[in-house]
Design a protein around this motif. Structure first.
Motif, short mmCIF file in Angstrom:
data_model
loop_
_atom_site.label_atom_id
_atom_site.label_comp_id
_atom_site.label_asym_id
_atom_site.label_seq_id
_atom_site.Cartn_x
_atom_site.Cartn_y
_atom_site.Cartn_z
N MET A 267 42.25 62.43 -8.41
CA MET A 267 41.28 62.89 -9.42
C MET A 267 41.23 64.42 -9.48
O MET A 267 40.99 65.00 -10.54
CB MET A 267 39.90 62.32 -9.11
N TYR A 268 41.46 65.05 -8.33
CA TYR A 268 41.44 66.51 -8.28
C TYR A 268 42.73 67.11 -8.82
O TYR A 268 42.71 68.04 -9.64
CB TYR A 268 41.21 66.97 -6.84
N ALA A 269 43.87 66.59 -8.36
CA ALA A 269 45.16 67.20 -8.69
C ALA A 269 45.74 66.72 -10.01
O ALA A 269 46.50 67.44 -10.65
CB ALA A 269 46.16 66.92 -7.56
N ALA A 270 45.38 65.49 -10.42
CA ALA A 270 45.94 64.93 -11.65
C ALA A 270 44.86 64.13 -12.39
O ALA A 270 44.91 62.90 -12.45
CB ALA A 270 47.14 64.04 -11.33
N PRO A 271 43.87 64.80 -12.94
CA PRO A 271 42.77 64.10 -13.61
C PRO A 271 43.21 63.31 -14.84
O PRO A 271 42.45 62.47 -15.35
CB PRO A 271 41.81 65.24 -14.00
N GLU A 272 44.43 63.56 -15.32
CA GLU A 272 44.90 62.82 -16.49
C GLU A 272 45.27 61.38 -16.15
O GLU A 272 45.39 60.53 -17.04
CB GLU A 272 46.13 63.52 -17.10
N PHE A 273 45.42 61.07 -14.85
CA PHE A 273 45.75 59.71 -14.43
C PHE A 273 44.47 58.95 -14.05
O PHE A 273 43.55 59.52 -13.45
CB PHE A 273 46.68 59.71 -13.21
N LYS A 274 44.45 57.68 -14.39
CA LYS A 274 43.35 56.81 -13.96
C LYS A 274 43.67 56.27 -12.57
O LYS A 274 44.73 55.70 -12.36
CB LYS A 274 43.16 55.65 -14.94
N VAL A 275 42.75 56.45 -11.63
CA VAL A 275 42.98 55.95 -10.28
C VAL A 275 42.53 54.49 -10.19
O VAL A 275 41.62 54.06 -10.90
CB VAL A 275 42.23 56.77 -9.22
N PHE A 276 43.20 53.74 -9.34
CA PHE A 276 42.82 52.34 -9.13
C PHE A 276 41.57 52.25 -8.26
O PHE A 276 40.68 51.45 -8.51
CB PHE A 276 43.96 51.57 -8.47
N ILE A 277 41.52 53.12 -7.22
CA ILE A 277 40.39 53.10 -6.29
C ILE A 277 40.26 54.46 -5.62
O ILE A 277 41.23 55.19 -5.48
CB ILE A 277 40.57 51.99 -5.22
N ASP A 278 39.03 54.81 -5.24
CA ASP A 278 38.79 56.02 -4.46
C ASP A 278 37.63 55.75 -3.50
O ASP A 278 37.07 54.65 -3.48
CB ASP A 278 38.50 57.23 -5.36
N GLY A 279 37.29 56.74 -2.71
CA GLY A 279 36.31 56.55 -1.63
C GLY A 279 34.91 56.19 -2.05
O GLY A 279 34.10 55.77 -1.23
N ARG A 280 34.58 56.33 -3.34
CA ARG A 280 33.23 55.99 -3.80
C ARG A 280 33.07 54.52 -4.15
O ARG A 280 31.95 54.04 -4.35
CB ARG A 280 32.90 56.81 -5.06
N MET A 281 34.17 53.79 -4.23
CA MET A 281 34.16 52.51 -4.92
C MET A 281 34.06 51.23 -4.09
O MET A 281 34.01 50.14 -4.67
CB MET A 281 35.42 52.41 -5.79
N PRO A 282 34.03 51.27 -2.75
CA PRO A 282 34.02 50.01 -2.00
C PRO A 282 32.87 49.08 -2.38
O PRO A 282 33.02 47.86 -2.35
CB PRO A 282 33.88 50.47 -0.54
N HIS A 283 31.71 49.63 -2.74
CA HIS A 283 30.55 48.78 -3.04
C HIS A 283 30.33 48.55 -4.53
O HIS A 283 29.37 47.90 -4.92
CB HIS A 283 29.29 49.42 -2.44
N TRP A 284 31.23 49.05 -5.37
CA TRP A 284 31.07 48.85 -6.81
C TRP A 284 31.48 47.42 -7.18
O TRP A 284 32.60 46.99 -6.90
CB TRP A 284 31.93 49.84 -7.59
N THR A 285 30.61 46.73 -7.85
CA THR A 285 30.88 45.35 -8.27
C THR A 285 30.40 45.15 -9.71
O THR A 285 29.28 45.54 -10.05
CB THR A 285 30.15 44.34 -7.36
N LEU A 286 31.25 44.54 -10.54
CA LEU A 286 30.88 44.27 -11.93
C LEU A 286 29.97 43.05 -12.00
O LEU A 286 29.80 42.32 -11.01
CB LEU A 286 32.14 44.05 -12.77
N GLU A 287 29.41 42.83 -13.18
CA GLU A 287 28.50 41.70 -13.36
C GLU A 287 29.18 40.36 -13.12
O GLU A 287 28.56 39.39 -12.68
CB GLU A 287 27.89 41.73 -14.77
N ASN A 288 30.46 40.29 -13.40
CA ASN A 288 31.20 39.04 -13.20
C ASN A 288 31.70 38.87 -11.76
O ASN A 288 32.43 37.93 -11.45
CB ASN A 288 32.39 38.95 -14.17
N GLY A 289 31.31 39.81 -10.88
CA GLY A 289 31.69 39.72 -9.47
C GLY A 289 32.98 40.42 -9.12
O GLY A 289 33.36 40.49 -7.95
#
Length: 398
Positions: A267-289
């Protein structure tokens, strides 16, 4: 360290006649809301700081009440400063959302299950740290009646929290180190007194201190040798990311599946790319699980629920249009200590022997996503000592 120093001067230096330390310390104490404002905008660990602050206030005034030197004015001031500190942490780009995010991370089963720093501190083998804990326990047992009670209880509490989650180890170190230092002073006084009485016959304390030193020196060198194998750093994949940038200018590389530890760097070096996962995301869950962490666990072999987990990447890659994969290099590198290389070499050079060994012991075979992808026709387009890039080309068959 700064928070501890301020709170220690505020509470540990108080006496029966005045619960407030010197004016300079009080002025700094009253500035704590500003301190927490800055902290909350830098790192989420401010929540631990607030927890220590609240607990120290509670313990201090409980003990002063039991010792019949309770001061109503002092507790009102302490509560007001604490309340101001809490309110000032709300002044951040996310408002109360930041606090809600911290609570979600603390309550998330994925965070506790997959992220190393959230797992038990018992998983950490560090001879130097084991020695530190031993010294703390020795100080707590021998000098518990002399050491500051609130400080000692806080350190003991964070030691218990460290046993539950390794990330509390730093706070335990900060709280315990002054107690151990103070205990050495008491021990030195005891040694001096013992030597005055029996100068030619070392007492038990001297023998104990000599034993500690004899253990400390080899432990230091043992840790120095082993830390390379146990704590190999994750280097930023600078060259690999530059390669991806160059590739993306001439062709469509699709979405990227990246190593968990490199999401923030991407995200820092290549913001033009979408990352699959980063350190903020372990607890992120969508409504569908659905959860990025759960999918990452399946793709990397962290989660092996059934015999079909090796093919999980097909459905997940198709779902997210993954056509490029950025992973750590499987082969041993200089970053890994020499203690680890012989084992890794055996695993890679003699796969048939390893498979027989796994079957005999009924173990779960290791899973390497890069090898599974290459078996399915993916090509390795880049590799160095730190990172590798795999691509399925213009047409991906999932």
């Amino acid at each position: 360290f700064v928070l501890f120093e301020i709170l220690h001067k505020r509470f540990a230096n108080s006496n029966s006649s005045a619960l407030h330390p010197k004016p300079y310390s009080s002025l700094v104490f009253y500035s704590l809301p500003i301190f927490f404002l800055i902290w909350a905008n830098l790192h989420a660990a401010f929540a631990s700081g607030l927890f220590i602050f609240a607990l120290w206030i509670a313990l201090h005034h409980i003990f002063t009440w039991k010792e019949k030197r309770f001061n109503r004015k002092a507790i009102k001031i302490d509560i007001l400063v604490f309340a101001g500190s809490v309110l000032f942490t709300l002044i951040n780009p996310y408002g109360i959302g930041l606090h809600q995010e911290i609570i979600k991370a603390l309550m998330s089963p994925e965070t506790m299950r997959y992220i190393g720093e959230w797992q038990s501190g018992l998983n950490v083998f560090n001879p130097a740290f084991i020695l530190f804990v031993a010294l703390f326990i020795l100080a707590m047992v021998r000098y518990r009646k002399i050491l500051h009670k609130e400080h000692l209880l806080l350190a003991a509490l964070f030691f218990v929290l460290f046993l539950k989650s390794a990330r509390h180890g730093t706070l335990f170190l900060i709280l315990a180190l002054p107690l151990i230092t103070e205990s050495f002073e008491y021990a030195r006084e005891e040694i001096r007194a013992a030597n005055e009485k029996k100068p030619r016959k070392p007492n038990t304390i001297i023998k104990t201190m000599v034993g500690v030193l004899l253990f400390l020196i080899p432990s230091y060198f043992l840790f120095d040798i082993s830390r390379g194998a146990q704590y190999a750093p994750r280097f930023a994949p600078e060259k690999a990311v530059e390669f991806l940038k160059t590739e993306s200018k001439t062709k469509d590389i699709g979405n990227i599946f990246n190593d968990y530890g490199w999401g923030g760097y991407l995200m820092y070096a290549a913001p033009e790319f979408k990352v699959f996962i980063d350190g903020r995301m372990p607890h992120w869950t969508l409504e569908n699980g659905a959860s990025a962490m759960k999918e990452y666990a399946l793709l990397t072999g962290l989660e092996q629920k059934d015999e079909f987990y090796k093919n999980a990447w097909k459905g997940i890659f198709k779902k997210h249009d993954i056509r490029t994969v950025l992973l750590q290099t499987t082969q041993p590198t200089k970053a890994l200590g020499t203690l680890e290389e012989p084992l890794h070499t055996t695993l890679t050079r003699y796969p048939k022997f390893v498979n027989v060994f796994i079957k005999l012991l009924n173990l779960t075979p290791p899973f390497y996503l890069d090898r599974e992808l290459q078996n399915a026709g993916w090509k390795k387009t880049y590799e160095d000592s730190e990172a590798q890039i795999l691509s399925c080309g213009d047409v991906c068959s999932y």
